[in-house]
Scaffold this active site. Structure first.
Site, PDB file in Angstrom:
ATOM      1  NE  ARG A 109     -25.100  35.961  78.272  1.00  0.00           N
ATOM      2  CZ  ARG A 109     -24.156  36.806  78.673  1.00  0.00           C
ATOM      3  NH1 ARG A 109     -23.827  36.887  79.946  1.00  0.00           N
ATOM      4  NH2 ARG A 109     -23.538  37.583  77.801  1.00  0.00           N
ATOM      5  CG  HIS A 136     -20.358  36.326  73.680  1.00  0.00           C
ATOM      6  ND1 HIS A 136     -21.622  36.850  73.450  1.00  0.00           N
ATOM      7  CD2 HIS A 136     -19.890  36.989  74.772  1.00  0.00           C
ATOM      8  CE1 HIS A 136     -21.898  37.759  74.366  1.00  0.00           C
ATOM      9  NE2 HIS A 136     -20.868  37.869  75.181  1.00  0.00           N
ATOM     10  CD  GLN A 139     -17.779  41.132  73.968  1.00  0.00           C
ATOM     11  OE1 GLN A 139     -18.606  41.154  74.867  1.00  0.00           O
ATOM     12  NE2 GLN A 139     -17.040  42.191  73.670  1.00  0.00           N
ATOM     13  CG  ASP A 231     -13.406  35.715  78.231  1.00  0.00           C
ATOM     14  OD1 ASP A 231     -13.871  36.472  79.116  1.00  0.00           O
ATOM     15  OD2 ASP A 231     -14.056  34.771  77.730  1.00  0.00           O
ATOM     16  CB  CYS A 271     -15.627  40.010  76.230  1.00  0.00           C
ATOM     17  SG  CYS A 271     -15.229  38.684  77.392  1.00  0.00           S
ATOM     18  NE  ARG A 299     -21.948  42.917  73.347  1.00  0.00           N
ATOM     19  CZ  ARG A 299     -22.183  41.968  74.260  1.00  0.00           C
ATOM     20  NH1 ARG A 299     -21.320  41.770  75.230  1.00  0.00           N
ATOM     21  NH2 ARG A 299     -23.244  41.188  74.161  1.00  0.00           N
TER      22      ARG A 299
HETATM   23  N1   CP Z   1     -19.280  40.653  77.676  1.00  0.00           N
HETATM   24  C1   CP Z   1     -20.478  40.215  78.106  1.00  0.00           C
HETATM   25  O1   CP Z   1     -21.191  39.480  77.416  1.00  0.00           O
HETATM   26  O2   CP Z   1     -20.825  40.678  79.329  1.00  0.00           O
HETATM   27  P1   CP Z   1     -22.086  40.196  80.176  1.00  0.00           P
HETATM   28  O3   CP Z   1     -21.834  38.785  80.615  1.00  0.00           O
HETATM   29  O4   CP Z   1     -22.140  41.156  81.340  1.00  0.00           O
HETATM   30  O5   CP Z   1     -23.311  40.299  79.325  1.00  0.00           O
HETATM   31  N1  NVA Z   2     -16.187  33.355  78.458  1.00  0.00           N
HETATM   32  C1  NVA Z   2     -17.020  34.127  79.342  1.00  0.00           C
HETATM   33  C2  NVA Z   2     -17.567  35.320  78.640  1.00  0.00           C
HETATM   34  C3  NVA Z   2     -18.389  36.234  79.495  1.00  0.00           C
HETATM   35  C4  NVA Z   2     -18.961  37.371  78.733  1.00  0.00           C
HETATM   36  C5  NVA Z   2     -18.132  33.252  79.876  1.00  0.00           C
HETATM   37  O1  NVA Z   2     -18.704  32.462  79.115  1.00  0.00           O
HETATM   38  O2  NVA Z   2     -18.446  33.359  81.061  1.00  0.00           O
END
Ligand code: CP
Ligand code: NVA
Length: 324
Positions: A109, A136, A139, A231, A271, A299
């Protein structure tokens, strides 16, 4: 349990369009098999490890990947930036090469999509995008499974995303296009999705029987939707834009008035993490149309299938697990 023959997979998953429609369908089928037999796969990748490097916070992705790895018999190695030599100047390329000699996959990430591309270029094991500023994909795989579970199909399902044209939106665009869905997106014009990604997704939609529509009016976008998705208004790393995002996105809140414009059988998806009172009201996310907990649970199942297929799914299984 792991006796079936699977089609060859890409080396890495950096964005959803790295997969074909048939690879996604195979992955979703395997995720269902893994969900139905939670203890049936613990010998599959026993003795192997997966390096999970997270430069941003995470609840779902971090824990679901660790749990998915355990279910395959793998050891997840969870790494924060301050624990690696990257912070002291070691290059991404050197880090990727070294991690490849210990782990059978690298889950990352990070901020820039380019970081993932550099690591994937140098790694000799599969690299998985666990969220970047632009995509993502993990997701979206869980989202597809959740929609397929509920409607029994993906093609021709009408999904409307309401909010910022962000990483989650980009992956939904690609996923929906590949699976022949009808995706509508309602965003403020200044927070529209990346036009290059939209153009690529449009091309995918054209060849897979789906369609994409970009609008700015949320009510018009939600009309006739079977899935209403939103989101957060401020993504990780975009905190400096908080005030302008909150102002621009206020008309895009998913509340009972907006949801009433969707089909009566429509489901709500998010998400997570959610901010009740901002992008969604409590009566929607905690109401009868919400599928967010099933979505979050999926997930783990989709990531277990993804790990399994990527680690075993190249033509010469194991050939990437060597130091070159
Ligand atoms: N939806 C998602 O990716 O959640 P986290 O940021 O908690 O991993
Ligand atoms: N768009 C959000 C998604 C979190 C899972 C972010 O990038 O923070």
């Amino acid at each position: 349990m792991a006796t079936a023959t699977y089609m060859q997979m890409p080396n890495d998953l950096l964005r959803i369009s790295d997969l074909s429609a048939s690879q996604i369908a195979q992955l979703l089928d395997l995720a269902v098999r893994m969900r139905d037999a939670p203890g049936g796969w613990t010998d599959s990748l026993r003795g192997q490890s997966v390096a999970c490097f997270f430069e941003k916070p995470s609840t779902r992705t971090r824990v679901s990947f660790a749990a998915a790895a355990y279910r395959l018999g793998m050891q997840p190695i969870l790494l924060r930036p301050d624990e690696l030599q990257l912070g002291r100047g070691e290059t991404l390329a050197d880090t990727a090469r070294v991690l490849s000699s210990y782990a059978s996959a690298i889950v990352i990430r990070t901020f820039a999509q380019h970081t993932l591309e550099i690591i994937a270029e140098e790694a000799s094991v599969p690299v998985i995008n666990a969220l970047s500023d632009t995509h993502h994909p993990c997701q979206a795989l869980a989202d597809l499974l959740t929609i397929r579970d509920y409607f029994g199909r993906l093609d021709e399902v009408r999904l409307t995303y309401v909010g910022e044209g962000n990483n989650v939106a980009h992956s939904l665009l690609e996923a929906g296009a590949l699976m022949g869905m009808h995706v509508t997106m309602a965003t403020p014009p200044q927070l529209a999705p990346n036009l290059r990604i939209v153009a690529q997704a449009n091309e995918l939609a054209r060849t897979h029987g789906g369609s994409l529509r970009l609008l700015s009016a949320p009510i018009a976008a939600v009309r006739d939707a079977q899935v209403v998705y939103t989101d957060v208004w401020v993504s990780m790393g975009a905190e400096a834009q908080q005030q302008e995002h909150m102002a621009a996105l206020a008309p895009y809140q998913v509340n009972p008035v907006l949801l009433a414009h969707a089909r009566p059988e429509a489901i709500f998806m998010h998400c997570l993490p959610a901010h009740r009172g901002q992008e969604v009201t409590p009566d929607v996310i905690d109401g009868p149309q919400s599928q967010v907990w099933r979505q979050a649970a999926n997930r783990m199942h989709t990531e277990q299938a993804l790990l399994y297929l990527l680690v075993t799914g190249t033509a010469a299984y194991g050939s990437r697990n060597r130091v070159t």
